[in-house]
Design a protein around this motif. Structure first.
Motif, PDB file in Angstrom:
ATOM      1  N   ARG A 256       0.832  -1.210   0.000  1.00  0.00           N
ATOM      2  CA  ARG A 256       0.000   0.000   0.000  1.00  0.00           C
ATOM      3  C   ARG A 256       0.865   1.258   0.000  1.00  0.00           C
ATOM      4  NH1 ARG A 256      -4.363   0.076   4.594  1.00  0.00           N
ATOM      5  NH2 ARG A 256      -4.904   1.985   3.437  1.00  0.00           N
ATOM      6  N   TYR A 257       1.955   1.214   0.720  1.00  0.00           N
ATOM      7  CA  TYR A 257       2.872   2.370   0.726  1.00  0.00           C
ATOM      8  C   TYR A 257       3.436   2.604  -0.675  1.00  0.00           C
ATOM      9  CZ  TYR A 257       6.875   5.324   1.891  1.00  0.00           C
ATOM     10  OH  TYR A 257       7.778   6.351   1.941  1.00  0.00           O
ATOM     11  N   LEU A 258       3.868   1.532  -1.322  1.00  0.00           N
ATOM     12  CA  LEU A 258       4.416   1.656  -2.673  1.00  0.00           C
ATOM     13  C   LEU A 258       3.361   2.122  -3.674  1.00  0.00           C
ATOM     14  CD1 LEU A 258       6.626  -1.567  -2.718  1.00  0.00           C
ATOM     15  CD2 LEU A 258       7.447   0.801  -2.669  1.00  0.00           C
ATOM     16  N   ASP A 259       2.098   1.784  -3.400  1.00  0.00           N
ATOM     17  CA  ASP A 259       0.992   2.223  -4.265  1.00  0.00           C
ATOM     18  C   ASP A 259       0.461   3.594  -3.869  1.00  0.00           C
ATOM     19  OD1 ASP A 259       1.185  -0.199  -5.569  1.00  0.00           O
ATOM     20  OD2 ASP A 259      -0.451  -1.148  -4.444  1.00  0.00           O
ATOM     21  N   ASP A 260       1.125   4.245  -2.914  1.00  0.00           N
ATOM     22  CA  ASP A 260       0.703   5.560  -2.418  1.00  0.00           C
ATOM     23  C   ASP A 260      -0.714   5.508  -1.837  1.00  0.00           C
ATOM     24  OD1 ASP A 260       1.248   8.205  -1.814  1.00  0.00           O
ATOM     25  OD2 ASP A 260       0.373   8.969  -3.689  1.00  0.00           O
ATOM     26  N   ASP A 261      -0.998   4.399  -1.120  1.00  0.00           N
ATOM     27  CA  ASP A 261      -2.337   4.181  -0.565  1.00  0.00           C
ATOM     28  C   ASP A 261      -2.308   4.016   0.951  1.00  0.00           C
ATOM     29  OD1 ASP A 261      -5.176   3.595  -0.645  1.00  0.00           O
ATOM     30  OD2 ASP A 261      -4.670   1.469  -0.406  1.00  0.00           O
ATOM     31  N   LEU A 262      -1.156   4.190   1.588  1.00  0.00           N
ATOM     32  CA  LEU A 262      -1.048   4.010   3.035  1.00  0.00           C
ATOM     33  C   LEU A 262      -1.029   5.383   3.710  1.00  0.00           C
ATOM     34  CD1 LEU A 262      -0.630   1.817   5.271  1.00  0.00           C
ATOM     35  CD2 LEU A 262       1.821   2.298   5.097  1.00  0.00           C
ATOM     36  N   PRO A 263      -1.939   5.620   4.663  1.00  0.00           N
ATOM     37  CA  PRO A 263      -1.979   6.938   5.310  1.00  0.00           C
ATOM     38  C   PRO A 263      -0.688   7.256   6.055  1.00  0.00           C
ATOM     39  CG  PRO A 263      -3.986   5.703   5.774  1.00  0.00           C
ATOM     40  CD  PRO A 263      -3.029   4.749   5.125  1.00  0.00           C
ATOM     41  N   GLU A 264      -0.358   8.537   6.108  1.00  0.00           N
ATOM     42  CA  GLU A 264       0.843   8.981   6.807  1.00  0.00           C
ATOM     43  C   GLU A 264       0.733   8.802   8.319  1.00  0.00           C
ATOM     44  OE1 GLU A 264       2.173  12.866   5.730  1.00  0.00           O
ATOM     45  OE2 GLU A 264       1.817  12.544   3.583  1.00  0.00           O
ATOM     46  N   THR A 266       0.292   6.395  10.183  1.00  0.00           N
ATOM     47  CA  THR A 266       0.508   5.009  10.612  1.00  0.00           C
ATOM     48  C   THR A 266       1.992   4.824  10.905  1.00  0.00           C
ATOM     49  OG1 THR A 266       0.832   4.243   8.341  1.00  0.00           O
ATOM     50  CG2 THR A 266      -1.405   4.073   9.237  1.00  0.00           C
ATOM     51  N   TRP A 267       2.268   3.927  11.864  1.00  0.00           N
ATOM     52  CA  TRP A 267       3.653   3.610  12.168  1.00  0.00           C
ATOM     53  C   TRP A 267       4.332   2.894  11.006  1.00  0.00           C
ATOM     54  CZ3 TRP A 267       0.853   2.274  17.094  1.00  0.00           C
ATOM     55  CH2 TRP A 267       0.934   3.327  18.013  1.00  0.00           C
ATOM     56  N   ALA A 268       3.559   2.116  10.240  1.00  0.00           N
ATOM     57  CA  ALA A 268       4.136   1.435   9.080  1.00  0.00           C
ATOM     58  C   ALA A 268       4.636   2.459   8.059  1.00  0.00           C
ATOM     59  CB  ALA A 268       3.105   0.507   8.450  1.00  0.00           C
ATOM     60  N   TYR A 269       3.844   3.504   7.803  1.00  0.00           N
ATOM     61  CA  TYR A 269       4.268   4.558   6.872  1.00  0.00           C
ATOM     62  C   TYR A 269       5.571   5.187   7.360  1.00  0.00           C
ATOM     63  CZ  TYR A 269       4.049   8.734   3.911  1.00  0.00           C
ATOM     64  OH  TYR A 269       4.332   9.736   3.000  1.00  0.00           O
ATOM     65  N   ARG A 270       5.640   5.469   8.639  1.00  0.00           N
ATOM     66  CA  ARG A 270       6.847   6.085   9.192  1.00  0.00           C
ATOM     67  C   ARG A 270       8.058   5.184   8.999  1.00  0.00           C
ATOM     68  NH1 ARG A 270       9.957   7.239  13.785  1.00  0.00           N
ATOM     69  NH2 ARG A 270      10.030   9.460  14.332  1.00  0.00           N
ATOM     70  N   TYR A 271       7.860   3.879   9.177  1.00  0.00           N
ATOM     71  CA  TYR A 271       8.964   2.946   9.016  1.00  0.00           C
ATOM     72  C   TYR A 271       9.432   2.887   7.562  1.00  0.00           C
ATOM     73  CZ  TYR A 271      11.615  -1.379   8.829  1.00  0.00           C
ATOM     74  OH  TYR A 271      12.608  -2.300   8.609  1.00  0.00           O
ATOM     75  N   PHE A 272       8.490   2.756   6.622  1.00  0.00           N
ATOM     76  CA  PHE A 272       8.859   2.642   5.210  1.00  0.00           C
ATOM     77  C   PHE A 272       9.488   3.939   4.691  1.00  0.00           C
ATOM     78  CE2 PHE A 272       5.155  -0.450   5.225  1.00  0.00           C
ATOM     79  CZ  PHE A 272       5.977  -1.551   5.378  1.00  0.00           C
ATOM     80  N   LYS A 273       8.971   5.053   5.126  1.00  0.00           N
ATOM     81  CA  LYS A 273       9.563   6.337   4.738  1.00  0.00           C
ATOM     82  C   LYS A 273      11.004   6.428   5.241  1.00  0.00           C
ATOM     83  CE  LYS A 273       8.873  11.356   5.015  1.00  0.00           C
ATOM     84  NZ  LYS A 273       8.030  12.439   5.583  1.00  0.00           N
ATOM     85  N   GLY A 274      11.239   5.936   6.442  1.00  0.00           N
ATOM     86  CA  GLY A 274      12.587   5.933   6.996  1.00  0.00           C
ATOM     87  C   GLY A 274      13.533   5.081   6.161  1.00  0.00           C
ATOM     88  N   SER A 281      14.990   2.685  -1.792  1.00  0.00           N
ATOM     89  CA  SER A 281      13.813   3.240  -2.467  1.00  0.00           C
ATOM     90  C   SER A 281      12.772   2.190  -2.805  1.00  0.00           C
ATOM     91  CB  SER A 281      14.235   3.961  -3.742  1.00  0.00           C
ATOM     92  OG  SER A 281      14.909   3.061  -4.614  1.00  0.00           O
ATOM     93  N   THR A 282      13.176   0.938  -3.045  1.00  0.00           N
ATOM     94  CA  THR A 282      12.230  -0.117  -3.415  1.00  0.00           C
ATOM     95  C   THR A 282      11.717  -0.908  -2.219  1.00  0.00           C
ATOM     96  OG1 THR A 282      14.022  -1.717  -3.743  1.00  0.00           O
ATOM     97  CG2 THR A 282      13.369  -0.356  -5.649  1.00  0.00           C
TER      98      THR A 282
END
Length: 532
Positions: A256-264, A266-274, A281-282
């Motif tokens: 979902r993060y890669l599809d730009d569908d995960l809300p900011e 969320t802790w998962a978004y924070r982890y993947f952005k990190g 990048s992938t």
């Protein structure tokens, strides 16, 4: 079936005898070399005082012994040495000032490899997994608290009030699901996991507790061969299922993060952005790294369920049993909020609500034994030798009943935080009382093992508790035939290491038809943003 039970018993006997012999020799040696000793109940060879302890309310016996032997004493159980503390200053001296020596975790026999990770950061020994996970969770929790968890708590409280309105008899299950939904949304934006999250948390806590599998107290049984060992088989299946759930949730969130569908938010978004900020990048990771991250996010998600659900249920109980304080809190909410639901912005203006919440955790401790610390190196304290491996318990139940600090300790007295002259009173009332600082913070542990969730407990308990009082009256349940009030045991719990009260009778009614309509409308306003 009877034959299998007998076979298991016979297989366990040799290991039990060997264990008993080792413990007897250890007891003889320690007795022969004894010097200055902390007081404590008389110890018996091999068993210590395990026969005196009710594993479903062990904290009460520890409090009883503290009244006899003082604020720090020794005991043992089947060869394991314990030091029990019921004084805050002593706990600070040992677990904070000397925290570098007392930050280990004892082995919970019914769990596999929890000390080495990566599954449960709160149960690990201090090693690299523990350091990395704790550092990340601390930063993530503090960041989200600065934004008061992005309104997730407020929107889920609207749903919580609506389900209570529709079916109030199920408030016990709904409270756990409510806390599970909040954590699952914050972890990876999937509130539909709320019930599964709550059930998984409850099962995990059962495995961790002395009231759970018998191997947690009769450890030699753990070593029965695998083919005949029901405890190992159950735990292997439970942990595998939990890890698979966490990993699947992690991988879905990654896509979902890669599809730009995960809300900011969320802790998962924070982890993947990190990860991307570090050059990945992938988001390609090894299986080991994915397991590490999924466990870190999964446990952060899991631990916030029962740790809040239990105290919130006790708060509903306290309001039911203390209608005068319920009325005071409701009057304060009405004055400040009127016809709108309370939010975190109202925290400074609602000290009575905060005092009622704070007193709930003192009156009915969520972690009455305290979370155990283990001595990591030989030490000496007040002339007493403390050997490596000794378990230190700062008994919360006893600490919360020290009369000099908490006068009239057995009764629910929120005024102890609101009225000058009480030992626990602090100013300004726009700031105190709370769950993050000031008196009574030992609820969240000590030193290097302090719980990282104070911030979410503060916000979630406040918004949920104030919301219920805004919408409902909580009354004692009466028998439909006799009209008599139905009594119940306010100390009856599931006896886990983190407690929930057993379901208790409570008559939950909307405060008015108008308020009922407001509850439904407020839910309808946010329903589209919730995954119901």
């Amino acid at each position: 079936m009877e034959g299998i039970r007998l076979l298991i018993l016979y297989l366990a006997v040799p290991s039990l005898l060997i264990s008993a012999l080792r413990q007897f020799l250890s007891w003889r040696k320690s007795t022969a070399s004894s010097g200055k000793k902390f007081p404590g109940p008389q110890q018996f060879p091999v068993v210590g005082r395990v026969h005196d302890l009710n594993r479903f309310c062990m904290w009460k016996k520890f409090k009883e012994w503290a009244d006899i032997h003082g604020p720090i004493y020794r005991t043992s159980m089947v060869g394991q040495h314990f030091i029990i503390i019921s004084d805050e200053k002593i706990a600070e001296e040992l677990l904070v000032k000397r925290g570098n020596k007392y930050a280990g975790r004892p082995q919970i026999r019914a769990l596999f490899d929890h000390k080495t990770g990566p599954g449960y950061v709160a149960l690990m020994d201090r090693q690299e997994y523990w350091k990395e996970q704790r550092k990340w969770v601390h930063a993530a929790m503090a960041d989200f608290h600065r934004h008061h968890f992005y309104g997730v708590i407020e929107s889920e409280v609207r749903r919580f009030l609506a389900v209570l309105l529709v079916d109030p008899a199920k408030f016990h299950a709904y409270t756990r699901e409510h806390c599970g939904r909040i954590m699952s949304r914050l972890a990876w934006d999937d509130a539909t996991q709320g019930k599964e999250n709550g059930d998984s948390a409850d099962c995990t806590l059962g495995q961790m507790s002395v009231s759970g599998p018998i191997v947690n107290t009769m450890t030699p049984l753990w070593y029965i061969p695998w083919a005949l060992n029901p405890w190992k088989k159950f735990e292997r299946a439970r942990e595998d299922q939990q890890r698979a759930w966490w990993l699947n949730s992690f991988q879905v969130a990654k896509q979902r993060y890669l599809d730009d569908d995960l809300p900011e938010n969320t802790w998962a978004y924070r982890y993947f952005k990190g990860l991307q900020q570090q050059g990945n990048s992938t988001l390609q990771q090894t299986a080991k790294d994915e397991e590490f991250a999924s466990c870190m996010l999964g446990f952060q998600n899991l631990v916030g369920v029962i740790t809040i659900a239990g105290p919130l249920e006790f708060f509903l109980m306290a309001m039911t049993l203390n209608p005068e304080w319920q009325k005071k809190a409701q009057d304060e909410i009405d004055r400040v909020c009127g016809d709108r639901l309370p939010t975190t912005a109202d925290i400074p203006e609602l000290p009575t609500v905060r005092a009622c919440l704070k007193e709930t955790l003192r009156w009915r401790s969520g972690v009455p034994l305290g979370v155990p610390h283990q001595c990591e190196v030989d030490d000496e304290f007040r002339g007493e030798k403390i050997t490596k491996g000794t378990v230190i318990l700062a008994c919360e139940w006893a600490m919360n009943r020290v009369p000099e600090k908490y006068p009239d300790p057995e009764n629910y007295r929120p005024e102890r935080y609101l009225v000058k002259g009480w030992p626990t009173y602090q100013e300004p009332l726009s700031r105190y009382p709370n769950f993050r600082e000031g008196v009574g913070m030992h609820t969240f542990g000590w030193g290097r093992r302090t719980c990282l969730g104070q911030h979410i407990v503060d916000d979630e308990m406040f918004v949920s508790g104030a919301g219920v009082l805004w919408g409902f009256n909580l009354n004692r349940k009466r028998c439909s035939k006799t009209g008599e009030v139905i009594d119940f045991d306010s100390e009856a719990t599931n006896a886990h290491v983190i407690l929930e009260p057993l379901p208790f009778p409570c008559d939950i009614q909307p405060r008015s038809p108008e308020r009922a309509a407001q509850i439904l409308k407020s839910y309808q306003d946010v329903r589209n943003e919730l995954r119901v």
